[in-house]
Design a protein around this motif. Structure first.
Motif, mmCIF file in Angstrom:
data_model
loop_
_atom_site.group_PDB
_atom_site.id
_atom_site.type_symbol
_atom_site.label_atom_id
_atom_site.label_comp_id
_atom_site.label_asym_id
_atom_site.label_seq_id
_atom_site.Cartn_x
_atom_site.Cartn_y
_atom_site.Cartn_z
ATOM 1 N N GLN A 79 1.043 -8.912 16.250
ATOM 2 C CA GLN A 79 0.870 -7.713 16.856
ATOM 3 C C GLN A 79 -0.124 -6.895 15.830
ATOM 4 N N SER A 80 -0.690 -5.765 16.068
ATOM 5 C CA SER A 80 -1.640 -5.063 15.378
ATOM 6 C C SER A 80 -0.650 -4.273 14.490
ATOM 7 N N GLY A 81 -1.114 -4.484 13.171
ATOM 8 C CA GLY A 81 -0.305 -3.881 11.972
ATOM 9 C C GLY A 81 0.375 -4.843 11.316
ATOM 10 N N CYS A 82 0.513 -6.155 11.915
ATOM 11 C CA CYS A 82 1.515 -7.040 11.199
ATOM 12 C C CYS A 82 0.890 -7.557 9.926
ATOM 13 N N GLY A 83 -0.234 -7.424 9.638
ATOM 14 C CA GLY A 83 -0.460 -7.881 8.184
ATOM 15 C C GLY A 83 -1.706 -8.987 8.324
ATOM 16 N N LYS A 84 -2.268 -9.405 9.591
ATOM 17 C CA LYS A 84 -3.329 -10.488 9.792
ATOM 18 C C LYS A 84 -4.589 -10.050 8.764
ATOM 19 N N SER A 85 -5.163 -9.052 8.990
ATOM 20 C CA SER A 85 -6.332 -8.501 8.261
ATOM 21 C C SER A 85 -6.051 -8.600 6.792
ATOM 22 N N THR A 86 -4.844 -8.298 6.366
ATOM 23 C CA THR A 86 -4.863 -8.065 4.937
ATOM 24 C C THR A 86 -4.521 -9.215 4.410
ATOM 25 N N TYR A 107 0.927 -1.179 -0.063
ATOM 26 C CA TYR A 107 0.076 0.140 -0.054
ATOM 27 C C TYR A 107 0.951 1.274 -0.191
ATOM 28 N N GLN A 165 -13.525 -8.047 11.326
ATOM 29 C CA GLN A 165 -12.733 -7.717 12.528
ATOM 30 C C GLN A 165 -13.933 -6.815 13.453
ATOM 31 N N THR A 186 3.871 1.388 2.350
ATOM 32 C CA THR A 186 3.777 0.287 3.245
ATOM 33 C C THR A 186 3.693 -1.001 2.430
ATOM 34 N N ALA A 220 2.562 -4.373 3.410
ATOM 35 C CA ALA A 220 1.716 -4.932 4.479
ATOM 36 C C ALA A 220 2.220 -6.400 4.629
HETATM 37 N N1 LIG Z 1 -6.361 -0.155 2.703
HETATM 38 C C1 LIG Z 1 -5.199 0.282 3.343
HETATM 39 N N2 LIG Z 1 -4.604 1.304 2.836
HETATM 40 C C2 LIG Z 1 -3.132 1.537 3.378
HETATM 41 N N3 LIG Z 1 -2.599 0.614 4.240
HETATM 42 C C3 LIG Z 1 -3.322 -0.395 4.888
HETATM 43 C C4 LIG Z 1 -4.547 -0.566 4.453
HETATM 44 N N4 LIG Z 1 -5.149 -1.651 4.932
HETATM 45 C C5 LIG Z 1 -3.886 -1.864 5.680
HETATM 46 N N5 LIG Z 1 -2.893 -1.184 5.562
HETATM 47 C C6 LIG Z 1 -1.735 -1.262 6.577
HETATM 48 O O1 LIG Z 1 -0.957 -2.299 6.158
HETATM 49 C C7 LIG Z 1 -0.545 -2.913 7.374
HETATM 50 C C8 LIG Z 1 -1.161 -4.380 8.002
HETATM 51 O O2 LIG Z 1 -2.581 -4.014 8.234
HETATM 52 P P1 LIG Z 1 -3.539 -5.163 8.678
HETATM 53 O O3 LIG Z 1 -3.446 -6.414 7.821
HETATM 54 O O4 LIG Z 1 -4.862 -4.460 9.007
HETATM 55 O O5 LIG Z 1 -2.794 -5.453 10.099
HETATM 56 P P2 LIG Z 1 -3.308 -6.318 11.416
HETATM 57 O O6 LIG Z 1 -4.698 -6.950 11.175
HETATM 58 O O7 LIG Z 1 -2.362 -7.304 11.749
HETATM 59 O O8 LIG Z 1 -3.461 -5.443 12.288
HETATM 60 C C9 LIG Z 1 -0.626 -1.854 8.540
HETATM 61 O O9 LIG Z 1 0.465 -0.920 8.428
HETATM 62 C C10 LIG Z 1 -1.709 -0.933 7.933
HETATM 63 O O10 LIG Z 1 -1.638 0.178 8.245
#
Ligand SMILES: Nc1ncnc2c1ncn2[C@@H]1O[C@H](COP(=O)(O)OP(=O)(O)O)[C@@H](O)[C@H]1O
Ligand SMILES: [Mg+2]
Length: 245
Positions: A35-42, A11, A83, A14, A16
């Motif tokens: 941890q938060s931000g490590c890419g789990k949701s992505t 992104y 989430q 970033t 991800a």
């Molecule tokens: N749509 C998006 N646009 C820009 N950055 C994103 C987007 N979605 C996630 N990110 C970034 O990608 C990284 C991983 O996010 P995410 O997968 O939500 O992590 P987690 O679920 O582990 O907390 C983070 O740095 C987040 O800020």
């Protein structure tokens, strides 16, 4: 069930996810931990084709490559709890659960039977079915989100921090219920959490992520006793209770 090859996601500046390779076997529960931000949701969104990996990355679901063209149809075979729960506030619990089944033309009778089965499975009070999400407790809302994900009887269940917003007592009760549900259904489950004890309790296997990469994959015992990297031990120790009982 799912095969992820060379999955990266960028992104802007970033990164991800960085070259993730992962196999998710059928009938098991796999936990994405980190941890938060490590890419789990992505990663979980790439698994169900909601977002696409960077060029060169592929996802196979039951040996079929997920593409923008077939993603919508394949998603009917994947239950997904986002989430934040993601219930429609203007629809009742029943309407939320049955939305997709209605859309796909199921009869009212078939839908009613399926909802009854799911309320029993998730131990949701049937009188709550006609309430709106704002009229339910946090734990009940999570049960509705889970029922909605299970409504079409999917082969694969993807749960993104389904218990994240709950207080500890409700959370531990729902953890036990979830485990029972997974065992009863025998489905393939991918569940995201940042909580190591939840990961150990629910998962057949754990995938620990850090900064968009897999640090270690294995059982909780393996992570504790044969860490692949000092980060694994740091991550585990950081969550140990500071209170000695
Ligand atoms: N749509 C998006 N646009 C820009 N950055 C994103 C987007 N979605 C996630 N990110 C970034 O990608 C990284 C991983 O996010 P995410 O997968 O939500 O992590 P987690 O679920 O582990 O907390 C983070 O740095 C987040 O800020
Ligand atoms: Mg997340």
């Amino acid at each position: 069930m799912l095969e992820l090859k060379n999955i990266s996601k960028t992104y802007g500046q970033t990164k991800a996810l960085k070259s993730i390779n992962l196999s998710i076997p059928a009938g098991k529960t796999m936990v994405l931990l980190g941890q938060s931000g490590c890419g789990k949701s992505t990663l979980i969104r790439i698994m169900n084709g909601l977002i696409q990996a960077d060029n060169g990355g592929t996802v196979y679901f039951e040996d079929v490559q997920i593409t923008p063209k077939n993603a919508l149809e394949l998603r009917h075979k994947m239950g997904y709890v986002i989430q934040e729960g993601g219930l429609f506030p203007h629809l009742t619990a029943y309407q939320n659960i049955s939305l997709m089944a209605h859309y796909l033309g199921w009869t009212e009778d078939r839908i009613g039977k399926q909802v009854t089965k799911l309320t029993q499975l998730t131990q949701f009070p049937p009188e709550g079915l006609n309430r709106f999400p704002s009229q339910l407790s946090g734990g009940q809302r999570q049960r509705v989100s889970l029922m909605r994900a299970l409504a079409l009887d999917p082969a694969l269940l993807l749960l993104d921090e389904p218990l994240g917003a709950l207080d500890p007592m409700i959370r531990s009760g729902l953890q036990a219920d979830l485990k029972h549900i997974f065992q009863t259904l025998g489905k393939t489950v991918v569940i995201v959490t940042h909580d190591i004890s939840e990961a150990g309790f629910l998962g057949d296997a754990i995938v620990l992520l850090r900064d968009g990469q897999i640090v270690q994959q294995g059982s909780l015992t393996e992570l504790v006793h044969t860490p692949s990297d000092p980060f694994v031990t740091q991550f585990i120790n950081a969550q140990r209770s500071p209170i000695e009982l």
